[in-house]
Design a protein around this motif. Structure first.
Motif, PDB file in Angstrom:
ATOM      1  N   GLU A 157       0.849  -1.200   0.000  1.00  0.00           N
ATOM      2  CA  GLU A 157       0.000   0.000   0.000  1.00  0.00           C
ATOM      3  C   GLU A 157       0.888   1.255   0.000  1.00  0.00           C
ATOM      4  OE1 GLU A 157      -3.223   0.425  -0.040  1.00  0.00           O
ATOM      5  OE2 GLU A 157      -4.081  -1.542   0.406  1.00  0.00           O
ATOM      6  N   PRO A 158       0.424   2.346  -0.611  1.00  0.00           N
ATOM      7  CA  PRO A 158       1.155   3.618  -0.480  1.00  0.00           C
ATOM      8  C   PRO A 158       1.294   3.997   0.989  1.00  0.00           C
ATOM      9  CG  PRO A 158      -0.562   3.768  -2.150  1.00  0.00           C
ATOM     10  CD  PRO A 158      -0.772   2.468  -1.461  1.00  0.00           C
ATOM     11  N   ALA A 159       2.390   4.648   1.336  1.00  0.00           N
ATOM     12  CA  ALA A 159       2.687   4.966   2.735  1.00  0.00           C
ATOM     13  C   ALA A 159       1.586   5.800   3.387  1.00  0.00           C
ATOM     14  CB  ALA A 159       4.023   5.695   2.830  1.00  0.00           C
ATOM     15  N   ASP A 160       1.025   6.772   2.647  1.00  0.00           N
ATOM     16  CA  ASP A 160      -0.004   7.623   3.247  1.00  0.00           C
ATOM     17  C   ASP A 160      -1.298   6.857   3.471  1.00  0.00           C
ATOM     18  OD1 ASP A 160      -0.442   7.362   0.529  1.00  0.00           O
ATOM     19  OD2 ASP A 160      -1.152   9.423   0.253  1.00  0.00           O
ATOM     20  N   THR A 161      -1.610   5.905   2.572  1.00  0.00           N
ATOM     21  CA  THR A 161      -2.807   5.072   2.750  1.00  0.00           C
ATOM     22  C   THR A 161      -2.640   4.170   3.965  1.00  0.00           C
ATOM     23  OG1 THR A 161      -3.226   5.071   0.373  1.00  0.00           O
ATOM     24  CG2 THR A 161      -4.303   3.356   1.661  1.00  0.00           C
ATOM     25  N   ARG A 162      -1.466   3.553   4.092  1.00  0.00           N
ATOM     26  CA  ARG A 162      -1.210   2.670   5.226  1.00  0.00           C
ATOM     27  C   ARG A 162      -1.281   3.447   6.544  1.00  0.00           C
ATOM     28  NH1 ARG A 162       3.133   0.538   3.386  1.00  0.00           N
ATOM     29  NH2 ARG A 162       4.701   1.646   4.609  1.00  0.00           N
ATOM     30  N   ALA A 163      -0.752   4.664   6.550  1.00  0.00           N
ATOM     31  CA  ALA A 163      -0.777   5.492   7.762  1.00  0.00           C
ATOM     32  C   ALA A 163      -2.216   5.832   8.166  1.00  0.00           C
ATOM     33  CB  ALA A 163       0.016   6.773   7.544  1.00  0.00           C
ATOM     34  N   LEU A 164      -3.052   6.156   7.167  1.00  0.00           N
ATOM     35  CA  LEU A 164      -4.452   6.468   7.473  1.00  0.00           C
ATOM     36  C   LEU A 164      -5.188   5.253   8.025  1.00  0.00           C
ATOM     37  CD1 LEU A 164      -5.894   8.820   4.697  1.00  0.00           C
ATOM     38  CD2 LEU A 164      -5.945   9.170   7.169  1.00  0.00           C
ATOM     39  N   GLN A 165      -4.897   4.066   7.493  1.00  0.00           N
ATOM     40  CA  GLN A 165      -5.567   2.868   7.981  1.00  0.00           C
ATOM     41  C   GLN A 165      -5.135   2.526   9.405  1.00  0.00           C
ATOM     42  OE1 GLN A 165      -4.663   0.112   4.793  1.00  0.00           O
ATOM     43  NE2 GLN A 165      -6.527   0.627   3.675  1.00  0.00           N
ATOM     44  N   LEU A 166      -3.877   2.770   9.733  1.00  0.00           N
ATOM     45  CA  LEU A 166      -3.415   2.568  11.105  1.00  0.00           C
ATOM     46  C   LEU A 166      -4.073   3.577  12.045  1.00  0.00           C
ATOM     47  CD1 LEU A 166       0.372   1.875  10.432  1.00  0.00           C
ATOM     48  CD2 LEU A 166      -1.274   0.259  11.430  1.00  0.00           C
ATOM     49  N   ALA A 167      -4.209   4.822  11.587  1.00  0.00           N
ATOM     50  CA  ALA A 167      -4.890   5.840  12.395  1.00  0.00           C
ATOM     51  C   ALA A 167      -6.359   5.475  12.593  1.00  0.00           C
ATOM     52  CB  ALA A 167      -4.767   7.206  11.720  1.00  0.00           C
ATOM     53  N   MET A 168      -6.947   4.872  11.565  1.00  0.00           N
ATOM     54  CA  MET A 168      -8.327   4.396  11.663  1.00  0.00           C
ATOM     55  C   MET A 168      -8.441   3.325  12.759  1.00  0.00           C
ATOM     56  SD  MET A 168     -11.458   4.298  10.117  1.00  0.00           S
ATOM     57  CE  MET A 168     -12.851   3.174  10.054  1.00  0.00           C
ATOM     58  N   MET A 169      -7.451   2.470  12.885  1.00  0.00           N
ATOM     59  CA  MET A 169      -7.490   1.435  13.918  1.00  0.00           C
ATOM     60  C   MET A 169      -7.367   2.034  15.316  1.00  0.00           C
ATOM     61  SD  MET A 169      -5.556  -1.827  12.206  1.00  0.00           S
ATOM     62  CE  MET A 169      -6.124  -2.928  13.482  1.00  0.00           C
ATOM     63  N   SER A 170      -6.625   3.140  15.442  1.00  0.00           N
ATOM     64  CA  SER A 170      -6.581   3.841  16.735  1.00  0.00           C
ATOM     65  C   SER A 170      -7.973   4.350  17.104  1.00  0.00           C
ATOM     66  CB  SER A 170      -5.595   5.014  16.679  1.00  0.00           C
ATOM     67  OG  SER A 170      -4.267   4.553  16.639  1.00  0.00           O
ATOM     68  N   MET A 171      -8.676   4.895  16.107  1.00  0.00           N
ATOM     69  CA  MET A 171     -10.040   5.354  16.349  1.00  0.00           C
ATOM     70  C   MET A 171     -10.932   4.194  16.790  1.00  0.00           C
ATOM     71  SD  MET A 171     -13.307   5.410  14.983  1.00  0.00           S
ATOM     72  CE  MET A 171     -13.026   4.955  13.281  1.00  0.00           C
ATOM     73  N   LEU A 172     -10.772   3.024  16.151  1.00  0.00           N
ATOM     74  CA  LEU A 172     -11.581   1.860  16.506  1.00  0.00           C
ATOM     75  C   LEU A 172     -11.251   1.351  17.909  1.00  0.00           C
ATOM     76  CD1 LEU A 172     -11.488   0.001  13.064  1.00  0.00           C
ATOM     77  CD2 LEU A 172     -13.475   1.109  14.117  1.00  0.00           C
ATOM     78  N   LEU A 173      -9.990   1.506  18.330  1.00  0.00           N
ATOM     79  CA  LEU A 173      -9.630   1.153  19.709  1.00  0.00           C
ATOM     80  C   LEU A 173     -10.367   2.049  20.705  1.00  0.00           C
ATOM     81  CD1 LEU A 173      -5.783   0.434  19.809  1.00  0.00           C
ATOM     82  CD2 LEU A 173      -7.589  -1.077  20.632  1.00  0.00           C
ATOM     83  N   LYS A 174     -10.467   3.343  20.401  1.00  0.00           N
ATOM     84  CA  LYS A 174     -11.199   4.263  21.280  1.00  0.00           C
ATOM     85  C   LYS A 174     -12.684   3.899  21.328  1.00  0.00           C
ATOM     86  CE  LYS A 174      -8.226   8.044  19.782  1.00  0.00           C
ATOM     87  NZ  LYS A 174      -8.249   9.309  19.026  1.00  0.00           N
ATOM     88  N   LEU A 175     -13.216   3.524  20.164  1.00  0.00           N
ATOM     89  CA  LEU A 175     -14.604   3.073  20.103  1.00  0.00           C
ATOM     90  C   LEU A 175     -14.798   1.856  20.994  1.00  0.00           C
ATOM     91  CD1 LEU A 175     -17.471   2.629  18.918  1.00  0.00           C
ATOM     92  CD2 LEU A 175     -16.398   1.646  16.895  1.00  0.00           C
TER      93      LEU A 175
END
Length: 510
Positions: free
Chosen positions: A168-186
């Motif tokens: 995956e492009p680096a910026d796409t991978r970074a956004l998906q990891l940030a998305m997982m942080s959001m899901l952890l908060k959820l």
């Protein structure tokens, strides 16, 4: 004869939440007539609490019927009292099984003010959901490779994303990891914990979900409490009567005018006392954690103290916001905020006072619009949530307004008004609900639910019984878990006095 004598027993229930109300209903329906509920506040319902924002009904406490199917006693009662809309009661709605995580149509925004496509979030959501399912399976297998859910998810996510997303492009991978942080908060909000690092991996799968698509009460959850209370005698509850100490095991002798003595005496802060043969304690685990040293005399056995200490009880608060116009799509059900700098899978903030707002993962959209207008409910858990409670409401409103403007890129969005819950600072709850913490197991819930005196004692049995959602091994944190626990303790007393004519398997209820 023993059963008739038992019907004359004096039973005091501490707490007028759904657990205490359910216990009282069942005891009265089986002929017990000396039943009294003592409630510290001026209302019934406990953590079921309906409020208003303007002229709109909102739930300050319990929100959904989780798993509205025939296996759920809260759903059955809601149907019996005709409190739900027709769709919620359909066979189709009851048969849907979503494993406790209903699918939502999301709108996604990033901290740089960009709208994210749902497709971008798909891989992160699929991986996160799969990891949570793996976490739930460790309980049945008896394995615990690491102590907590958070550690397992973070470790496995880092390993698998490095393998599966390497192209995956680096910026796409970074956004998906940030998305997982959001899901952890959820997930922190769902579990009611500060961080998933505090939730025990081996015990995580103890929680059982029921089929049915979660539903709400059109007229408010408190409608269920009102209907249940109508079936009780009008003077059964002593309101505004906080309990100071429960004296048991004949530690304080009190004789009635008839010359009868009672093994238990409930002493209230007002000085009023209630002698009893049996007391059912239904207070929240948060209250037990705070008052375990003084609530009972003699004190709680060490086994119970240790279980109370090991079990988790966290805070999950709501912040309701009403708008003149929506900034979300018509079909949107949840709004997610993804912080682009959170690529290391984090579910806590480094500085609570400065950054508490980052713990708020987003909002649910209150529907239908005809009932709620344009209203959102924000969710925030943990120490950040507890700090939020201490701030002036105007400051909370300003912080969330700035947050929404940043993520949407729209500098004019302004909520009309807000309303927040403050469960941590409630002196009779000290938080929201129970979770299974690191080092905790089903035995802790069993020990918490075990009546006093403990087995093997030669004194009068079943003097102090324990109910409430924290004492339900499969449905802790839920309203139906609380109700079932109240019924369980009532049945324990009923079967004690009439084991042959009223037989119930208590073990299956725990």
């Amino acid at each position: 004869m023993a059963f008739l004598q038992g019907l004359d027993s004096h039973i005091v229930i501490v707490g007028c939440g759904i657990s205490g109300i359910g216990a009282a209903q069942k005891l009265l329906s089986h002929g017990f007539h000396n039943v009294r509920i003592i409630e510290a506040t001026g209302r019934s319902g406990g953590r079921i609490r309906t409020g208003r924002l303007g002229d709109k009904i909102v739930e300050i406490g319990a929100n959904w019927i989780h798993g509205p199917s025939q296996e759920n006693p809260v759903f059955r009662l809601a149907c019996q009292y005709n409190l739900l809309d027709e769709k919620s009661m359909t066979e189709e709605n009851q048969s849907v099984d979503v494993g406790g995580h209903p699918p939502f149509v999301p709108d996604l925004f990033s901290s740089s003010g960009k709208r994210l496509s749902p497709e971008l979030a798909g891989p992160a959501s699929a991986l996160f959901t799969g990891l949570l399912q793996e976490c739930q399976e460790f309980h049945a297998s008896g394995r615990e490779p690491v102590p907590s859910v958070g550690e397992y998810v973070k470790r496995e996510a880092a390993r698998r994303t490095a393998e599966e997303w390497r192209d995956e492009p680096a910026d796409t991978r970074a956004l998906q990891l940030a998305m997982m942080s959001m899901l952890l908060k959820l997930e922190c909000c769902i579990s009611g914990t500060h961080t998933m690092d505090d939730v025990g991996l081996g015990a995580f799968g103890m929680y059982k979900t029921l089929p049915g698509l979660d539903c709400t009460f059109p007229g408010g959850y408190e409608g269920l409490i009102h209907c249940m209370m109508k079936e009780l005698p009008k003077d059964i509850v002593s309101y505004n009567t906080p309990v100071k100490c429960i004296h048991w095991n004949d530690s304080v002798q009190r004789t009635s005018p008839s010359g009868r003595t009672f093994p238990v005496l409930v002493e209230c802060e007002s000085g009023e006392t209630f002698p009893a043969d049996h007391v059912i304690v239904t207070v929240p685990l948060g209250y037990l954690k705070k008052h375990q040293e003084t609530l009972l005399s003699p004190p709680l056995p060490l086994s119970k103290v240790h279980s109370i200490q090991r079990m988790g009880f966290g805070t999950n608060n709501k912040i309701f916001m009403e708008f003149n116009e929506p900034f979300w799509d018509p079909d949107c059900e949840t709004i997610f905020f993804v912080w682009e700098d959170e690529t290391d899978l984090v579910d806590v903030v480094p500085n609570v006072e400065m950054s508490w707002i980052k713990k708020l993962f987003g909002f649910t959209v209150l529907k239908p619009t005809e009932r709620y207008g344009h209203m959102l409910c924000g969710w925030i858990a943990g120490h950040e949530s507890e700090y939020m409670e201490s701030l002036p409401e105007a400051e909370v409103q300003q912080s969330i307004t700035e947050l929404i403007r940043r993520f949407t890129g729209n500098p004019t969005i302004t909520p009309k008004r807000i309303l927040r819950s403050q469960w941590y600072h409630d002196p009779y709850t000290y938080g929201s609900y129970t979770y299974v913490a690191k080092g905790c197991s089903e035995y802790d819930i069993d020990i918490l639910a075990e009546p006093l005196p403990l087995k093997g004692s030669n004194t009068k049995p079943l003097q102090v019984l324990f109910a409430g959602e924290a004492t339900n091994q499969s449905f802790f944190s839920t309203v139906h878990g609380a109700l079932l626990s109240g019924w369980r303790e009532a049945e324990r007393l009923i079967s004690h006095y009439s084991p042959s004519s009223y037989s119930v398997s208590l073990g299956s209820k725990l």
